[in-house]
Motif scaffolding. Structure first.
Motif, PDB file in Angstrom:
ATOM      1  N   TRP A  30       0.766  -1.225  -0.117  1.00 27.84           N
ATOM      2  CA  TRP A  30       0.092  -0.113  -0.047  1.00 27.84           C
ATOM      3  C   TRP A  30       0.831   1.261  -0.207  1.00 27.84           C
ATOM      4  O   TRP A  30       0.310   2.247   0.377  1.00 27.84           O
ATOM      5  CB  TRP A  30      -0.852   0.021   1.224  1.00 27.84           C
ATOM      6  CG  TRP A  30      -1.977  -0.997   1.099  1.00 27.84           C
ATOM      7  CD1 TRP A  30      -2.222  -1.884   0.325  1.00 27.84           C
ATOM      8  CD2 TRP A  30      -3.116  -1.042   2.206  1.00 27.84           C
ATOM      9  NE1 TRP A  30      -3.317  -3.032   0.599  1.00 27.84           N
ATOM     10  CE2 TRP A  30      -3.686  -2.311   2.173  1.00 27.84           C
ATOM     11  CE3 TRP A  30      -3.538  -0.214   3.064  1.00 27.84           C
ATOM     12  CZ2 TRP A  30      -4.850  -2.466   2.521  1.00 27.84           C
ATOM     13  CZ3 TRP A  30      -4.668  -0.689   3.823  1.00 27.84           C
ATOM     14  CH2 TRP A  30      -5.283  -1.724   3.514  1.00 27.84           C
ATOM     15  N   ARG A  32       1.290   3.444  -2.187  1.00 32.05           N
ATOM     16  CA  ARG A  32       1.214   4.411  -2.823  1.00 32.05           C
ATOM     17  C   ARG A  32       0.138   5.360  -1.975  1.00 32.05           C
ATOM     18  O   ARG A  32      -0.345   6.342  -2.760  1.00 32.05           O
ATOM     19  CB  ARG A  32       0.204   3.904  -4.133  1.00 32.05           C
ATOM     20  CG  ARG A  32       0.860   3.314  -5.107  1.00 32.05           C
ATOM     21  CD  ARG A  32       0.295   2.826  -6.647  1.00 32.05           C
ATOM     22  NE  ARG A  32       0.951   2.126  -7.439  1.00 32.05           N
ATOM     23  CZ  ARG A  32       0.735   1.886  -8.589  1.00 32.05           C
ATOM     24  NH1 ARG A  32      -0.574   1.950  -9.107  1.00 32.05           N
ATOM     25  NH2 ARG A  32       1.733   1.277  -9.644  1.00 32.05           N
ATOM     26  N   LEU A  33      -0.372   4.964  -0.803  1.00 37.83           N
ATOM     27  CA  LEU A  33      -1.009   5.957  -0.095  1.00 37.83           C
ATOM     28  C   LEU A  33      -0.147   7.045   0.665  1.00 37.83           C
ATOM     29  O   LEU A  33      -0.645   7.769   1.028  1.00 37.83           O
ATOM     30  CB  LEU A  33      -1.769   4.988   0.777  1.00 37.83           C
ATOM     31  CG  LEU A  33      -2.703   3.941   0.263  1.00 37.83           C
ATOM     32  CD1 LEU A  33      -3.341   3.343   1.658  1.00 37.83           C
ATOM     33  CD2 LEU A  33      -3.864   5.058  -0.250  1.00 37.83           C
ATOM     34  N   ALA A  35       2.025  10.150   0.707  1.00 35.56           N
ATOM     35  CA  ALA A  35       1.986  11.537  -0.147  1.00 35.56           C
ATOM     36  C   ALA A  35       3.310  11.358  -1.160  1.00 35.56           C
ATOM     37  O   ALA A  35       4.486  11.015  -0.672  1.00 35.56           O
ATOM     38  CB  ALA A  35       2.204  12.550   0.725  1.00 35.56           C
ATOM     39  N   ASN A  37       3.695   9.438  -3.756  1.00 36.78           N
ATOM     40  CA  ASN A  37       3.756   8.188  -4.472  1.00 36.78           C
ATOM     41  C   ASN A  37       2.443   7.799  -5.158  1.00 36.78           C
ATOM     42  O   ASN A  37       2.049   6.575  -5.141  1.00 36.78           O
ATOM     43  CB  ASN A  37       4.298   7.266  -3.527  1.00 36.78           C
ATOM     44  CG  ASN A  37       4.766   5.998  -4.415  1.00 36.78           C
ATOM     45  OD1 ASN A  37       5.237   5.986  -5.507  1.00 36.78           O
ATOM     46  ND2 ASN A  37       4.850   4.781  -3.815  1.00 36.78           N
ATOM     47  N   THR A  38       1.432   8.658  -5.378  1.00 41.00           N
ATOM     48  CA  THR A  38       0.380   8.525  -5.954  1.00 41.00           C
ATOM     49  C   THR A  38       0.197   7.452  -7.332  1.00 41.00           C
ATOM     50  O   THR A  38      -0.622   6.662  -7.277  1.00 41.00           O
ATOM     51  CB  THR A  38      -0.530   9.793  -6.051  1.00 41.00           C
ATOM     52  OG1 THR A  38      -0.398  10.796  -5.119  1.00 41.00           O
ATOM     53  CG2 THR A  38      -2.054   9.525  -6.382  1.00 41.00           C
ATOM     54  N   PHE A  39       1.013   7.835  -8.146  1.00 43.00           N
ATOM     55  CA  PHE A  39       1.036   6.787  -9.446  1.00 43.00           C
ATOM     56  C   PHE A  39       2.118   5.929  -9.267  1.00 43.00           C
ATOM     57  O   PHE A  39       2.430   5.324 -10.467  1.00 43.00           O
ATOM     58  CB  PHE A  39       1.165   7.962 -10.602  1.00 43.00           C
ATOM     59  CG  PHE A  39      -0.035   8.814 -10.548  1.00 43.00           C
ATOM     60  CD1 PHE A  39      -1.371   8.303 -10.688  1.00 43.00           C
ATOM     61  CD2 PHE A  39       0.207  10.233 -10.196  1.00 43.00           C
ATOM     62  CE1 PHE A  39      -2.408   9.359 -10.931  1.00 43.00           C
ATOM     63  CE2 PHE A  39      -0.924  11.285 -10.272  1.00 43.00           C
ATOM     64  CZ  PHE A  39      -2.030  10.513 -10.489  1.00 43.00           C
ATOM     65  N   THR A  47      10.768   4.855  -1.182  1.00 43.49           N
ATOM     66  CA  THR A  47       9.678   4.437  -0.485  1.00 43.49           C
ATOM     67  C   THR A  47      10.075   3.581   0.629  1.00 43.49           C
ATOM     68  O   THR A  47       9.505   3.539   1.781  1.00 43.49           O
ATOM     69  CB  THR A  47       8.620   3.764  -1.155  1.00 43.49           C
ATOM     70  OG1 THR A  47       9.414   2.596  -1.906  1.00 43.49           O
ATOM     71  CG2 THR A  47       8.005   4.452  -2.260  1.00 43.49           C
TER      72      THR A  47
END
Length: 87
Positions: A30, A32-33, A35, A37-39, A47
């Motif tokens: 998870w 991508r949650l 901030a 790293n949305t896409f 990360t």
């Protein structure tokens, strides 16, 4: 609906989901949650650098949300406020 039940539903139950989110961050899921790293455009090293502190922070905040929700549901919120009045 009583005030205590509202506290449990509005603060306590979302606290469980914040805990789950923190555990998933620590498991390297998870991400991508987080901030920025949305896409999924952040590199693995970026990360990996932030997933542990963000996961631990989410678990701590989620724990306190659950505690406040349960204390409010049990009707002891005034005692908790009085106990922490020195802060």
């Amino acid at each position: 609906m009583s005030d205590g039940l509202q506290m449990l539903l509005i603060i306590g139950i979302p606290g469980i989901f914040v805990d789950i989110m923190g555990i998933q961050f620590l498991r390297n899921k998870w991400l991508r949650l987080i901030a920025g790293n949305t896409f999924g455009d952040a590199s693995k090293s970026e990360t990996d650098r932030v997933r542990k502190p963000v996961g631990i922070f989410c678990i701590i905040i989620g724990f306190f949300m659950v505690v406040i929700g349960v204390v409010g549901w049990l009707g002891h919120l005034d005692d908790l406020i009085r106990l922490t009045s020195f802060l």
